[in-house]
Design an enzyme around this catalytic site. Structure first.
Site, mmCIF file in Angstrom:
data_model
loop_
_atom_site.group_PDB
_atom_site.id
_atom_site.type_symbol
_atom_site.label_atom_id
_atom_site.label_comp_id
_atom_site.label_asym_id
_atom_site.label_seq_id
_atom_site.Cartn_x
_atom_site.Cartn_y
_atom_site.Cartn_z
ATOM 1 N N HIS A 37 10.632 -37.479 22.506
ATOM 2 C CA HIS A 37 11.524 -36.859 21.521
ATOM 3 C C HIS A 37 12.712 -37.790 21.318
ATOM 4 C CE1 HIS A 37 9.707 -32.864 21.265
ATOM 5 N NE2 HIS A 37 9.509 -32.924 22.577
ATOM 6 N N HIS B 177 4.810 -37.108 25.882
ATOM 7 C CA HIS B 177 5.146 -37.444 24.485
ATOM 8 C C HIS B 177 6.654 -37.572 24.437
ATOM 9 C CE1 HIS B 177 5.742 -33.173 24.888
ATOM 10 N NE2 HIS B 177 6.683 -33.308 23.983
ATOM 11 N N HIS C 37 8.595 -36.403 27.913
ATOM 12 C CA HIS C 37 8.486 -35.291 28.844
ATOM 13 C C HIS C 37 7.136 -34.596 28.699
ATOM 14 C CE1 HIS C 37 9.984 -31.618 26.241
ATOM 15 N NE2 HIS C 37 9.069 -32.311 25.622
ATOM 16 N N GLU D 126 16.447 -31.230 20.136
ATOM 17 C CA GLU D 126 15.174 -31.825 20.554
ATOM 18 C C GLU D 126 14.407 -32.298 19.326
ATOM 19 O OE1 GLU D 126 12.551 -30.669 24.168
ATOM 20 O OE2 GLU D 126 11.809 -29.519 22.461
ATOM 21 N N CYS E 225 3.883 -29.676 23.611
ATOM 22 C CA CYS E 225 4.756 -30.205 24.669
ATOM 23 C C CYS E 225 4.086 -30.153 26.039
ATOM 24 C CB CYS E 225 6.102 -29.479 24.683
ATOM 25 S SG CYS E 225 7.262 -30.096 23.439
ATOM 26 N N ASP F 36 17.896 -42.265 28.857
ATOM 27 C CA ASP F 36 17.367 -43.006 27.705
ATOM 28 C C ASP F 36 16.157 -43.865 28.089
ATOM 29 O OD1 ASP F 36 17.341 -43.764 24.984
ATOM 30 O OD2 ASP F 36 18.406 -45.618 25.457
ATOM 31 N N HIS F 37 15.080 -43.710 27.312
ATOM 32 C CA HIS F 37 13.825 -44.430 27.546
ATOM 33 C C HIS F 37 13.227 -44.130 28.917
ATOM 34 C CE1 HIS F 37 14.972 -46.395 23.861
ATOM 35 N NE2 HIS F 37 13.742 -46.866 23.762
HETATM 36 NI NI NI Z 1 8.205 -31.907 23.784
#
Ligand code: NI
Length: 136
Positions: free
Chosen positions: A42, A40, A15, A125, A34, A80-81
């Site tokens: 998580h 990047h 995200h 997170e 972020c 996911d992914h």
């Molecule tokens: Ni982040």
């Protein structure tokens, strides 16, 4: 007597937190790492909690096989992914913070779970930062 059953799940997702109406400097100041324009990832950990009466026939609040399947089809298959900003409809115009992701997850599951049951989700997170939402 009401009792809570919990199911853990996991997804990896990328995200970026930013507002397009803010400068890069302001996005960095507010969202920190972020806000990285290159995204990047998580490793999100999810706990889904369902509260209700024990069904005297089955001894279950909710069949965990059903809950596991719902989490897979509604959440894991969608998130996911994935790049949340780019690939998940709900975040086209909504910052994918842990708070907003939690609300989206809750809404997706709420519509699929019996109304007599209460639903709460907790989203990690990072191992130390987590958010809980119960629909209030
Ligand atoms: Ni982040």
């Amino acid at each position: 007597m009401r009792i809570t059953v919990n199911r853990k799940a996991h997804f990896n997702a990328a995200h970026r937190l930013f507002r397009s109406d803010w400068s890069d400097e302001k996005n960095l100041a507010v969202f920190g790492k972020c806000s990285n324009p290159h995204y990047h990832g998580h490793n999100y950990e999810l706990i889904v909690s369902v509260t209700g009466e024990i069904d005297p026939e089955t001894g279950f609040v909710m069949d965990m096989k059903v809950l596991k399947g719902l989490i897979k089809t509604e959440i894991e298959d969608t998130f996911d992914h994935k790049n949340l900003n780019e690939e998940v409809l709900e975040f086209k115009k909504l910052n994918p913070t842990a708070e907003n992701i939690s609300v989206v997850i809750w809404n997706k599951l709420r519509s699929k779970i019996n109304k007599t049951l209460d639903l709460s989700v907790t989203l990690y997170e990072t191992p130390r930062n987590f958010v809980s939402y119960s629909g209030e």
